[in-house]
Design an enzyme around this catalytic site. Sequence first.
Site: not given
Ligand code: IMP
Ligand code: MG
Length: 436
Positions: A12, A15, A39, A41-42, A227, A310, A336
């Site tokens: 987050d 990117k 997982n 989110g861009h 990530q 967050r 930011k």
């Molecule tokens: P997972 O990738 O869904 O298995 O999540 C594992 C950990 O990574 C958790 O703490 C999520 O909140 C965090 N996480 C996974 N993808 C993102 C992302 O794109 N942005 C921020 N945190 C993420």
């Molecule tokens: Mg994100």
Amino acid sequence: MLTGVVGTQFGDEGKGAVVHRLSLSEDIVAGARAQGGNNAGHTIVLPDEDEPYKLHLVPSSVIAGKKGFIGRGCVVDLEVLVQEIAMLRERGHNPDVVLDPCAHVILPWHKALDTINNKKQGNFSAGSTGRGIGPAYGAKHERWGVRVDDLFENKERVQQVLDVYVERLEKDAALFNIPADTKTFRKNVEKIKTSFSSLYPCIVSDVSVQVEKLLQRGEGVLGECAQGEMLDVNNPYYPYGTSSETNAPGLFVGLGVGLKRDYIGPMYGVAKAYTSRVGDGPFPTEIKGKLGNAIRKKGNEYGTTTGRPRRVGWFDAVIVRAASRASGLEGLVLTKIDVLGGMDMLEIATEYRIAEKYFQDQIPPHDYASCALVTEHLFGWTPYTKEGYQRQFANGVSHIEDTNLRKYLEAIERTTELPILMISFGAESDAFISYV
Ligand code: IMP
Ligand code: MG
């Protein structure tokens, strides 16, 4: 060349917006995702469109009309991919997306297991996004995974995997009230296949071959890491992270592109001017209470994927240095900065102290609970408008007129040992300045 946009914190960092900006350049012909799945989110906000784009799988470069590769290192929820492409078409885009047949598919039992793991792991759970990422990567490494190609071409393999997971889930399924029987699983798999068939097979092709062809011709490809370094599966914060390699080396591995000298472009590390983390796990510079709430609100710090609030904290130079080491960063894209305008005092963490020992670079893989910080204190600056920040940043960091703003940015450069190459100061893609 393959240029990389890498997360230096907990994801987050912004990117998506950075990738969009860089994708506007004529030098870039395509963008690529190499790891993770939905997982991620861009978010991309265009100045002339009210609604932001929230992309989870399709590379952000498609918004600028560039090709988007999804490499073999990704785990793909095909239904989400179909929905995302449909959304983009509805909004007037014609996304040219290429999916590698060796990317692994997220299947219904992976999502069920993700929920179960989150509950069972208790204090050791990262609080996943619940998208099935961990179990899909787990299956891949255990060699119980299903690739895009298997799903359509290898019935026998799919049946074998399905039987294994029905057996594995039986006890847990009853406990957690999740349907786990062969019939339901098979029905759901057929549903995924039917939904994806509207796109298949035209976009399924070996990404590694296609990207290499572009690189050989001297074209620019932009790698969009998902990530951030502190969520990387090899990071000291394991198991409080995700299940893939989130850094620059992961980009090459996940696309299947080798390390020929001519192919390696600059790796840009994206860092928020403060830190945020969604989900559970260590967060040494976390700010709780009123100040934390105020930053969360001003920075609109709510998960793009799950909507979860967050956690927010001070800028942490220790983790950004770790990211720089793992990715070979060229410099920082600081995002930011506008969110911090109007604060009295700010802090930057430069070292950790754990059990009477100081850690400047190495982050120990345990004992974060007792982690104390060595910090620098800095004065805040009065907030500026978009135009005001544009004027401040026009001539480079060392020429920023506002002394306190300049000192904050210079402290980031000094403590991370990286130059700030780009700065964003608002959600819109034009609240951005680049010095490269
Ligand atoms: P997972 O990738 O869904 O298995 O999540 C594992 C950990 O990574 C958790 O703490 C999520 O909140 C965090 N996480 C996974 N993808 C993102 C992302 O794109 N942005 C921020 N945190 C993420
Ligand atoms: Mg994100």
